[in-house]
Scaffold this active site. Sequence first.
Site, PDB file in Angstrom:
ATOM      1  N   TYR A 124       0.864  -1.181   0.000  1.00  0.00           N
ATOM      2  CA  TYR A 124       0.000   0.000   0.000  1.00  0.00           C
ATOM      3  C   TYR A 124       0.898   1.228   0.000  1.00  0.00           C
ATOM      4  O   TYR A 124       1.824   1.330   0.801  1.00  0.00           O
ATOM      5  CB  TYR A 124      -0.902   0.015   1.238  1.00  0.00           C
ATOM      6  N   LYS A 136       3.793   9.429   8.480  1.00  0.00           N
ATOM      7  CA  LYS A 136       3.493   8.946   9.820  1.00  0.00           C
ATOM      8  C   LYS A 136       4.422   9.531  10.899  1.00  0.00           C
ATOM      9  O   LYS A 136       4.235  10.677  11.262  1.00  0.00           O
ATOM     10  CB  LYS A 136       3.440   7.420   9.815  1.00  0.00           C
ATOM     11  N   ASP A 157       9.300   2.815   0.109  1.00  0.00           N
ATOM     12  CA  ASP A 157       8.203   3.477   0.802  1.00  0.00           C
ATOM     13  C   ASP A 157       8.353   3.137   2.283  1.00  0.00           C
ATOM     14  O   ASP A 157       7.948   2.069   2.740  1.00  0.00           O
ATOM     15  CB  ASP A 157       6.857   3.001   0.254  1.00  0.00           C
TER      16      ASP A 157
HETATM   17  C1  LIG Z   1       0.047   5.010   5.519  1.00  0.00           C
HETATM   18  C2  LIG Z   1       0.881   4.676   4.327  1.00  0.00           C
HETATM   19  C3  LIG Z   1       0.924   5.493   3.184  1.00  0.00           C
HETATM   20  C4  LIG Z   1      -0.001   6.656   3.017  1.00  0.00           C
HETATM   21  O1  LIG Z   1       0.196   7.673   3.932  1.00  0.00           O
HETATM   22  P1  LIG Z   1      -1.012   8.694   4.230  1.00  0.00           P
HETATM   23  O2  LIG Z   1      -0.404   9.685   5.158  1.00  0.00           O
HETATM   24  O3  LIG Z   1      -2.114   7.880   4.814  1.00  0.00           O
HETATM   25  O4  LIG Z   1      -1.402   9.304   2.937  1.00  0.00           O
HETATM   26  C5  LIG Z   1       1.821   5.182   2.195  1.00  0.00           C
HETATM   27  N1  LIG Z   1       2.634   4.122   2.293  1.00  0.00           N
HETATM   28  C6  LIG Z   1       2.625   3.317   3.352  1.00  0.00           C
HETATM   29  C7  LIG Z   1       3.572   2.170   3.431  1.00  0.00           C
HETATM   30  C8  LIG Z   1       1.719   3.542   4.395  1.00  0.00           C
HETATM   31  O5  LIG Z   1       1.669   2.686   5.432  1.00  0.00           O
END
Ligand SMILES: *Cc1c(COP(=O)(O)O)cnc(C)c1O
Length: 430
Positions: A144, A267, A239
Amino acid sequence: MNTDKSQQMFARAQQLIPGGVDSPVRACKSVGCDPVFIQRANGSKIYDVDGNSYIDYIGSWGPMILGHNHPAVSEAIRKAMLDGTSFGAPCGLEIDLAELVIQAVPSIEMVRFVSSGTEATMSAVRLARGYTGRKVVVKFDGGYHGHADSFLVKAGSGVITLGIPGSPGVPEDIVRNTMSIPYNNLTKLEETLRNQALDIACVIIEPIAGNMGVVAPAPGFLKKLRELTTELGIVLIFDEVITGFRASLGGAQAKFGITPDLTCLGKIIGGGLPVGAYGGKKAIMEMISPVGPVYQAGTLSGNPLAMAAGKATLQELMKPGFYEELDRKSEGFGQRLLALANKHLPGQVCLNQMGSVLTLFFTGGPVTDFESAMHADTHRYGRYYREMRSAGIYLAPAQFEGMFMSAAHTEADFGETLAKAESVFIKLAE
Ligand SMILES: *Cc1c(COP(=O)(O)O)cnc(C)c1O
């Protein structure tokens, strides 16, 4: 447990906000109940509008690694606030946070701040395409990367949980330029990346998967990915929106000793305020506007309150021994949780853990990729969730997410959680 007020609020919210929530998984659909509305949080605890208290293992989905209301972070926000909340102009706090990020994350030479993880990944992919002049993005099944169009192909998190394969509203043309391949599959990886016809701009990966539940990279997988992308001139994007400042101060890349070209953060970097960032090699980052031609902007980017919260958070994380202590207590907790689950549900659970984040899967496992994660019994997880919440333990309302530990969790919190988990495992075994 009385949740009348939450129920009334949820009914009102559903009239006004689609599903009553601003992010789908919060609605608790996949665990078969309604959400509770939160009034406040402090330390390891979160309190709903009916006055119930919970030990919080969501931690706002990762950001609250110091626990809620950490005094240093709250104080930094308060102090920044007195000088105004947004300037839309450069401020010193951006430089301070940039310096800390570059110091902490080995591969980042330059960094650009945005306001969410989604913005970070979306911008990193645009940059990789601009830099290479190529089109295709390769991702991994169950990965994701936020909700930008290019990523909603076999995506994890809420996309799995709600059982939607992609998303209506994402044009075919865009889907055609995203390829999703199995995580931890070396053969498939090499075959895909070597396919010249594909015109691959970048590979984006969660170096420790966190959105199909926690799944570690197989030994050698990231190393091979790095070798292949280097050889083929493909931009490698880590990511690290979850793993950044979580797997270690330098993220998963520092833990495994792999250097990506670009890194996405989110985050934890905002200490509970909306911040995302992407950064990496100077030669690539200097393609971004206004130095280079790749456009990316943001009215609230580098917001002073958000920068202050991020700075205060990173300063706490840089204190010696922070990760050793957090990982030690989290891993001890994970092992005890698994032992109890195994005692009452032998062969029916497995636990994947990387430091302070873990997933208890309701399947015998092992879970090593999206396909094996799908063997989990989500109904059983739903029952586990509901029982635990009624007992005052606040878990992620979906099987394919992590349980996040923070510096604020105490031995007493863990002891109480384990006692309650054991009584729930006994009920599940009946
Ligand atoms: C939470 C998350 C995102 C998206 O971040 P948001 O601040 O919710 O837009 C992207 N990549 C990973 C791995 C995530 O866990």
